[in-house]
Design a protein around this motif. Structure first.
Motif, PDB file in Angstrom:
ATOM      1  N   SER A  21     -35.404 -21.015 -21.733  1.00 41.25           N
ATOM      2  CA  SER A  21     -36.815 -20.742 -22.029  1.00 41.25           C
ATOM      3  C   SER A  21     -36.994 -19.948 -23.321  1.00 41.25           C
ATOM      4  O   SER A  21     -38.072 -19.970 -23.902  1.00 41.25           O
ATOM      5  N   ARG A  22     -35.953 -19.290 -23.778  1.00 50.90           N
ATOM      6  CA  ARG A  22     -36.036 -18.491 -25.018  1.00 50.90           C
ATOM      7  C   ARG A  22     -35.437 -19.206 -26.227  1.00 50.90           C
ATOM      8  O   ARG A  22     -35.434 -18.670 -27.328  1.00 50.90           O
ATOM      9  N   SER A  23     -34.930 -20.395 -26.004  1.00 52.93           N
ATOM     10  CA  SER A  23     -34.269 -21.140 -27.079  1.00 52.93           C
ATOM     11  C   SER A  23     -35.260 -21.999 -27.849  1.00 52.93           C
ATOM     12  O   SER A  23     -36.299 -22.392 -27.327  1.00 52.93           O
ATOM     13  N   ARG A  24     -34.912 -22.295 -29.086  1.00 50.10           N
ATOM     14  CA  ARG A  24     -35.747 -23.159 -29.920  1.00 50.10           C
ATOM     15  C   ARG A  24     -35.626 -24.607 -29.485  1.00 50.10           C
ATOM     16  O   ARG A  24     -34.601 -25.031 -28.961  1.00 50.10           O
ATOM     17  N   TYR A  25     -36.691 -25.344 -29.746  1.00 48.12           N
ATOM     18  CA  TYR A  25     -36.699 -26.770 -29.472  1.00 48.12           C
ATOM     19  C   TYR A  25     -35.544 -27.425 -30.226  1.00 48.12           C
ATOM     20  O   TYR A  25     -35.313 -27.139 -31.392  1.00 48.12           O
ATOM     21  N   GLY A  26     -34.806 -28.281 -29.545  1.00 45.06           N
ATOM     22  CA  GLY A  26     -33.697 -28.995 -30.181  1.00 45.06           C
ATOM     23  C   GLY A  26     -32.377 -28.252 -30.143  1.00 45.06           C
ATOM     24  O   GLY A  26     -31.351 -28.791 -30.548  1.00 45.06           O
ATOM     25  N   SER A  27     -32.377 -27.008 -29.677  1.00 44.70           N
ATOM     26  CA  SER A  27     -31.135 -26.237 -29.613  1.00 44.70           C
ATOM     27  C   SER A  27     -30.247 -26.808 -28.508  1.00 44.70           C
ATOM     28  O   SER A  27     -30.690 -27.569 -27.642  1.00 44.70           O
ATOM     29  N   LEU A  28     -28.984 -26.415 -28.503  1.00 43.15           N
ATOM     30  CA  LEU A  28     -28.045 -26.920 -27.506  1.00 43.15           C
ATOM     31  C   LEU A  28     -28.495 -26.604 -26.073  1.00 43.15           C
ATOM     32  O   LEU A  28     -28.483 -27.507 -25.226  1.00 43.15           O
ATOM     33  N   PRO A  29     -28.923 -25.364 -25.759  1.00 38.58           N
ATOM     34  CA  PRO A  29     -29.374 -25.119 -24.373  1.00 38.58           C
ATOM     35  C   PRO A  29     -30.550 -26.002 -23.957  1.00 38.58           C
ATOM     36  O   PRO A  29     -30.583 -26.490 -22.822  1.00 38.58           O
ATOM     37  N   VAL A  30     -31.482 -26.251 -24.845  1.00 40.89           N
ATOM     38  CA  VAL A  30     -32.633 -27.097 -24.517  1.00 40.89           C
ATOM     39  C   VAL A  30     -32.183 -28.540 -24.318  1.00 40.89           C
ATOM     40  O   VAL A  30     -32.638 -29.214 -23.389  1.00 40.89           O
ATOM     41  N   ARG A  31     -31.264 -29.005 -25.144  1.00 41.26           N
ATOM     42  CA  ARG A  31     -30.767 -30.379 -24.985  1.00 41.26           C
ATOM     43  C   ARG A  31     -29.987 -30.545 -23.685  1.00 41.26           C
ATOM     44  O   ARG A  31     -30.119 -31.556 -22.992  1.00 41.26           O
ATOM     45  N   VAL A  32     -29.177 -29.539 -23.326  1.00 45.18           N
ATOM     46  CA  VAL A  32     -28.429 -29.595 -22.065  1.00 45.18           C
ATOM     47  C   VAL A  32     -29.405 -29.587 -20.886  1.00 45.18           C
ATOM     48  O   VAL A  32     -29.260 -30.373 -19.940  1.00 45.18           O
ATOM     49  N   TRP A  33     -30.417 -28.707 -20.934  1.00 42.78           N
ATOM     50  CA  TRP A  33     -31.410 -28.656 -19.850  1.00 42.78           C
ATOM     51  C   TRP A  33     -32.148 -29.985 -19.724  1.00 42.78           C
ATOM     52  O   TRP A  33     -32.363 -30.477 -18.627  1.00 42.78           O
ATOM     53  N   THR A  34     -32.536 -30.569 -20.844  1.00 42.09           N
ATOM     54  CA  THR A  34     -33.240 -31.850 -20.830  1.00 42.09           C
ATOM     55  C   THR A  34     -32.371 -32.919 -20.173  1.00 42.09           C
ATOM     56  O   THR A  34     -32.855 -33.705 -19.348  1.00 42.09           O
ATOM     57  N   LEU A  35     -31.116 -32.946 -20.519  1.00 45.75           N
ATOM     58  CA  LEU A  35     -30.199 -33.912 -19.917  1.00 45.75           C
ATOM     59  C   LEU A  35     -30.089 -33.684 -18.404  1.00 45.75           C
ATOM     60  O   LEU A  35     -30.179 -34.636 -17.620  1.00 45.75           O
ATOM     61  N   LEU A  36     -29.918 -32.435 -18.000  1.00 51.44           N
ATOM     62  CA  LEU A  36     -29.829 -32.131 -16.568  1.00 51.44           C
ATOM     63  C   LEU A  36     -31.117 -32.504 -15.840  1.00 51.44           C
ATOM     64  O   LEU A  36     -31.086 -33.121 -14.777  1.00 51.44           O
ATOM     65  N   ALA A  37     -32.259 -32.119 -16.409  1.00 52.72           N
ATOM     66  CA  ALA A  37     -33.552 -32.321 -15.746  1.00 52.72           C
ATOM     67  C   ALA A  37     -33.940 -33.794 -15.662  1.00 52.72           C
ATOM     68  O   ALA A  37     -34.609 -34.199 -14.722  1.00 52.72           O
TER      69      ALA A  37
END
Length: 108
Positions: A21-37
């Motif tokens: 939730s604190r990461s920028r759009y397109g960052s690795l944590p957001v991409r990993v979360w998107t893949l999981l979700a």
């Protein structure tokens, strides 16, 4: 198995809140979360939203309901031209030529 699943769920929730939730759009944590979700957790998340949130509710009508028409703050708001949302919509239509205003909310 239930204890392990509950621990994994808490860990995933903490990771989302502290990192994703604190990461920028397109960052690795957001991409990993998107893949999981969208893959691994999709059905679980859909079940959760359907049973625990208002996202599963259907639109009842296109006409404004009583919450839109009635004033939550009483006569003073009515004398001032109605509730804020009703005044906003009226102004959009009269001053700016907006023909339709749609709103969907799930607030309590």
């Amino acid at each position: 198995f239930a204890v392990l699943a509950a621990a994994a769920s808490r860990g995933l929730q903490r990771w989302y809140e502290r990192v994703v939730s604190r990461s920028r759009y397109g960052s690795l944590p957001v991409r990993v979360w998107t893949l999981l979700a969208t893959r691994l957790l999709r059905s679980t998340m859909e079940e959760y939203y359907e049973s625990e949130t208002d996202f599963g509710r259907q639109l009842g009508a296109f006409a404004p309901n009583r919450k839109f028409e009635a004033s939550a703050s009483g006569e003073a708001a009515e004398r001032a031209g109605g509730p804020k949302l009703a005044r906003l919509v009226r102004e959009l239509k009269q001053r700016h030529g907006v023909r339709y205003v749609y709103a969907w909310h799930a607030l309590h």
